[in-house]
Design a protein around this motif. Structure first.
Motif, PDB file in Angstrom:
ATOM      1  N   SER A   6       0.844  -1.195   0.000  1.00 54.67           N
ATOM      2  CA  SER A   6       0.000   0.000   0.000  1.00 54.67           C
ATOM      3  C   SER A   6       0.880   1.247   0.000  1.00 54.67           C
ATOM      4  CB  SER A   6      -0.905   0.012   1.230  1.00 54.67           C
ATOM      5  OG  SER A   6      -0.128   0.236   2.398  1.00 54.67           O
ATOM      6  N   GLN A   7       0.266   2.351  -0.364  1.00 61.06           N
ATOM      7  CA  GLN A   7       1.009   3.600  -0.347  1.00 61.06           C
ATOM      8  C   GLN A   7       1.378   3.977   1.087  1.00 61.06           C
ATOM      9  OE1 GLN A   7      -0.833   6.559  -2.824  1.00 61.06           O
ATOM     10  NE2 GLN A   7      -0.672   5.283  -4.629  1.00 61.06           N
ATOM     11  N   LEU A   8       0.547   3.625   2.054  1.00 55.14           N
ATOM     12  CA  LEU A   8       0.864   3.861   3.459  1.00 55.14           C
ATOM     13  C   LEU A   8       2.145   3.123   3.845  1.00 55.14           C
ATOM     14  CD1 LEU A   8       0.269   4.913   6.308  1.00 55.14           C
ATOM     15  CD2 LEU A   8      -1.225   2.928   6.628  1.00 55.14           C
ATOM     16  N   ARG A  11       5.081   4.816   2.275  1.00 52.49           N
ATOM     17  CA  ARG A  11       5.428   6.059   2.982  1.00 52.49           C
ATOM     18  C   ARG A  11       6.204   5.755   4.254  1.00 52.49           C
ATOM     19  NH1 ARG A  11      -0.212   7.486   2.493  1.00 52.49           N
ATOM     20  NH2 ARG A  11      -0.267   7.719   4.761  1.00 52.49           N
ATOM     21  N   LYS A  12       5.811   4.702   4.955  1.00 49.65           N
ATOM     22  CA  LYS A  12       6.518   4.316   6.175  1.00 49.65           C
ATOM     23  C   LYS A  12       7.950   3.903   5.859  1.00 49.65           C
ATOM     24  CE  LYS A  12       2.557   2.935   8.955  1.00 49.65           C
ATOM     25  NZ  LYS A  12       1.852   1.821   9.618  1.00 49.65           N
ATOM     26  N   SER A  17       5.659  11.889   5.087  1.00 52.70           N
ATOM     27  CA  SER A  17       4.229  12.094   5.293  1.00 52.70           C
ATOM     28  C   SER A  17       3.475  11.869   3.988  1.00 52.70           C
ATOM     29  CB  SER A  17       3.970  13.520   5.776  1.00 52.70           C
ATOM     30  OG  SER A  17       4.262  14.443   4.727  1.00 52.70           O
ATOM     31  N   ARG A  18       2.168  11.841   4.089  1.00 54.37           N
ATOM     32  CA  ARG A  18       1.344  11.659   2.888  1.00 54.37           C
ATOM     33  C   ARG A  18       1.573  12.802   1.899  1.00 54.37           C
ATOM     34  NH1 ARG A  18      -5.126  10.424   2.592  1.00 54.37           N
ATOM     35  NH2 ARG A  18      -5.249  10.571   0.339  1.00 54.37           N
ATOM     36  N   THR A  19       1.568  14.018   2.410  1.00 54.16           N
ATOM     37  CA  THR A  19       1.771  15.186   1.542  1.00 54.16           C
ATOM     38  C   THR A  19       3.138  15.132   0.869  1.00 54.16           C
ATOM     39  OG1 THR A  19       0.319  16.527   2.920  1.00 54.16           O
ATOM     40  CG2 THR A  19       1.850  17.707   1.483  1.00 54.16           C
ATOM     41  N   GLN A  20       4.170  14.813   1.649  1.00 56.17           N
ATOM     42  CA  GLN A  20       5.523  14.747   1.090  1.00 56.17           C
ATOM     43  C   GLN A  20       5.648  13.621   0.076  1.00 56.17           C
ATOM     44  OE1 GLN A  20       8.011  17.078   1.769  1.00 56.17           O
ATOM     45  NE2 GLN A  20       8.815  16.128  -0.076  1.00 56.17           N
ATOM     46  N   PHE A  21       4.961  12.519   0.323  1.00 51.64           N
ATOM     47  CA  PHE A  21       4.982  11.375  -0.590  1.00 51.64           C
ATOM     48  C   PHE A  21       4.485  11.794  -1.975  1.00 51.64           C
ATOM     49  CE2 PHE A  21       2.745   7.534  -2.232  1.00 51.64           C
ATOM     50  CZ  PHE A  21       3.836   6.698  -2.343  1.00 51.64           C
ATOM     51  N   TYR A  22       3.333  12.470  -2.005  1.00 52.29           N
ATOM     52  CA  TYR A  22       2.778  12.891  -3.290  1.00 52.29           C
ATOM     53  C   TYR A  22       3.622  13.993  -3.929  1.00 52.29           C
ATOM     54  CZ  TYR A  22      -1.194   9.924  -2.389  1.00 52.29           C
ATOM     55  OH  TYR A  22      -1.979   8.827  -2.160  1.00 52.29           O
ATOM     56  N   SER A  33       3.057   5.444  -8.467  1.00 53.86           N
ATOM     57  CA  SER A  33       2.301   4.287  -8.004  1.00 53.86           C
ATOM     58  C   SER A  33       1.743   3.521  -9.198  1.00 53.86           C
ATOM     59  CB  SER A  33       1.177   4.724  -7.058  1.00 53.86           C
ATOM     60  OG  SER A  33       0.333   5.641  -7.694  1.00 53.86           O
TER      61      SER A  33
END
Length: 90
Positions: A6-8, A11-12, A17-22, A33
């Motif tokens: 998963s994207q989560l 990211r881990k 963070s989610r924002t930084q990931f995108y 992705s």
């Protein structure tokens, strides 16, 4: 065979963070992705680990972008090889 996560989870692994990931994906600092269905997107675990290792090794943003470009090129080469196999009926 690549492991889809998963994207989560990605990211881990990458420690963002989610924002930084995108933001990183949009800026070429993280692999794009993969759409596995209309509503589900995944990441390849080994690719997320490569990016995390590059960050841990303190590679520059330009070097990480180059790594991500290589990851995308490898995906395209693998897709082309699969298309060729299908065309040959293997």
């Amino acid at each position: 065979m690549p492991t889809l996560i998963s994207q989560l989870e990605a990211r881990k692994i990458m420690g963002v963070s989610r924002t930084q990931f995108y933001t990183d994906m949009n800026n070429g600092l993280a692999p794009k992705s993969i759409s596995v269905s209309e509503r589900v997107r995944k990441q390849i675990k080994e690719e997320a680990e490569q990016v995390a290792a590059a960050k841990a090794a303190r590679l520059s943003k330009d070097e990480i972008k180059q790594l991500v470009q290589q990851i995308h090129a490898r995906r395209e080469a693998q897709a082309a090889a699969l298309r060729e196999q299908l065309a040959q009926g293997k």
